[in-house]
Scaffold this motif. Structure first.
Motif, PDB file in Angstrom:
ATOM      1  N   LEU A 203       1.029  -1.425   0.285  1.00 48.10           N
ATOM      2  CA  LEU A 203      -0.114  -0.109  -0.653  1.00 48.10           C
ATOM      3  C   LEU A 203       0.850   1.289  -0.328  1.00 48.10           C
ATOM      4  CD1 LEU A 203      -2.756   0.961   0.218  1.00 48.10           C
ATOM      5  CD2 LEU A 203      -2.426   0.715   2.759  1.00 48.10           C
ATOM      6  N   CYS A 204       1.418   1.182   1.221  1.00 50.13           N
ATOM      7  CA  CYS A 204       3.108   2.193   1.151  1.00 50.13           C
ATOM      8  C   CYS A 204       3.665   2.800  -0.345  1.00 50.13           C
ATOM      9  CB  CYS A 204       3.672   2.643   2.168  1.00 50.13           C
ATOM     10  SG  CYS A 204       2.877   2.176   3.763  1.00 50.13           S
TER      11      CYS A 204
ATOM     12  N   VAL B 252       0.719   4.005  -2.879  1.00 46.45           N
ATOM     13  CA  VAL B 252       0.656   5.434  -2.226  1.00 46.45           C
ATOM     14  C   VAL B 252       1.379   6.920  -3.366  1.00 46.45           C
ATOM     15  CG1 VAL B 252       0.144   7.079  -0.397  1.00 46.45           C
ATOM     16  CG2 VAL B 252      -1.171   5.177  -0.565  1.00 46.45           C
TER      17      VAL B 252
ATOM     18  N   MET C 102       1.602   6.236  -6.564  1.00 47.74           N
ATOM     19  CA  MET C 102       0.512   7.652  -6.782  1.00 47.74           C
ATOM     20  C   MET C 102       0.610   8.602  -6.831  1.00 47.74           C
ATOM     21  SD  MET C 102      -3.652   6.525  -6.599  1.00 47.74           S
ATOM     22  CE  MET C 102      -3.220   5.158  -7.462  1.00 47.74           C
ATOM     23  N   PHE C 103       1.038   9.403  -5.735  1.00 49.10           N
ATOM     24  CA  PHE C 103       0.772  10.838  -4.741  1.00 49.10           C
ATOM     25  C   PHE C 103       1.936  11.492  -4.868  1.00 49.10           C
ATOM     26  CE2 PHE C 103      -2.868   8.752  -3.174  1.00 49.10           C
ATOM     27  CZ  PHE C 103      -3.919   8.864  -4.147  1.00 49.10           C
TER      28      PHE C 103
ATOM     29  N   ALA D  78       5.369  11.963  -8.432  1.00 49.38           N
ATOM     30  CA  ALA D  78       3.818  11.151  -8.153  1.00 49.38           C
ATOM     31  C   ALA D  78       4.174  10.625 -10.327  1.00 49.38           C
ATOM     32  CB  ALA D  78       3.027  11.845  -8.494  1.00 49.38           C
TER      33      ALA D  78
ATOM     34  N   SER E  92       0.085   1.449  -9.625  1.00 49.77           N
ATOM     35  CA  SER E  92      -0.051   2.285  -8.325  1.00 49.77           C
ATOM     36  C   SER E  92      -0.954   1.853  -7.946  1.00 49.77           C
ATOM     37  CB  SER E  92       0.577   3.474  -8.727  1.00 49.77           C
ATOM     38  OG  SER E  92       1.463   3.847  -8.808  1.00 49.77           O
TER      39      SER E  92
ATOM     40  N   GLN F  18      -1.346  -1.609  -6.168  1.00 50.77           N
ATOM     41  CA  GLN F  18      -0.708  -1.745  -4.894  1.00 50.77           C
ATOM     42  C   GLN F  18      -2.007  -0.756  -4.178  1.00 50.77           C
ATOM     43  OE1 GLN F  18       2.641   0.288  -6.214  1.00 50.77           O
ATOM     44  NE2 GLN F  18       3.414  -1.683  -8.008  1.00 50.77           N
ATOM     45  N   VAL F  19      -2.662   0.110  -4.211  1.00 51.17           N
ATOM     46  CA  VAL F  19      -3.161   0.595  -3.864  1.00 51.17           C
ATOM     47  C   VAL F  19      -4.410  -0.037  -3.008  1.00 51.17           C
ATOM     48  CG1 VAL F  19      -4.491   2.556  -2.852  1.00 51.17           C
ATOM     49  CG2 VAL F  19      -2.550   3.454  -3.999  1.00 51.17           C
TER      50      VAL F  19
ATOM     51  N   GLY G 111      -4.652  -2.418   0.324  1.00 51.57           N
ATOM     52  CA  GLY G 111      -5.286  -2.143   1.114  1.00 51.57           C
ATOM     53  C   GLY G 111      -6.395  -3.482   1.999  1.00 51.57           C
TER      54      GLY G 111
END
Length: 151
Positions: free
Chosen positions: A23-24, A27, A30-31, A43, A55, A58-59, A63
């Motif tokens: 998740l990290c 993130v 993505m961000f 990003a 990404s 992955q998020v 999660g």
């Protein structure tokens, strides 16, 4: 001391840590936080193939695996995405993961495959939902009578 009594909790912790790290990673890409995408430090551009979509996987999968919800399907998708990353992005650079930068992809791929095979463990939303279904005797559950004694 029976060490196998720790199987369930350790599997749950392994799943949670793996999901959290995935998740990290998503993130960050993505961000642009936590150092951004490992390749650029920024990003990934919105909807750019394959980086932004990877990404997103992955998020979402990170999660779900972290929470232990829809764990096996999410882990299979995550494992497959990391296999794709290894074979398409890293392997053409060099055969060895140590030299092609593919160690995280390979480790995530095999970790998620292990989670997909072994399941979420007892500390998961999947397990909680299953216990509630079993306790309520929801229709659709098949009760198989267990015979005791001889054949």
């Amino acid at each position: 001391m029976k060490i196998d009594r720790f199987d369930g909790p350790v599997l749950s912790l392994f799943r949670m840590v793996t999901g959290f790290l995935f998740l990290c990673h998503g993130v960050a890409s993505m961000f642009g936080v936590f150092g951004g995408n490992p390749a650029t430090g920024q990003a990934v551009d919105f909807a750019a193939w394959p980086g932004w979509w990877a990404s997103l996987v992955q998020v979402l999968c990170g999660g779900l695996v972290l929470a232990g919800l829809l764990t096996r399907p999410a882990a299979i998708l995550a494992s497959g995405s990391m296999a794709y990353a290894f074979f398409v992005v890293h392997l053409p650079q060099d055969l060895l993961p140590l030299r092609n930068g593919g160690e995280p992809s390979a480790m995530f791929c095999w970790s998620f495959l292990l989670i997909a095979v072994l399941g979420a463990g007892p500390w998961a939303l999947d397990s909680l939902l299953q216990r509630r279904r079993d306790a309520s005797g929801e229709p659709g559950q098949i009760d198989v009578p267990v015979r005791s004694g001889g054949n």
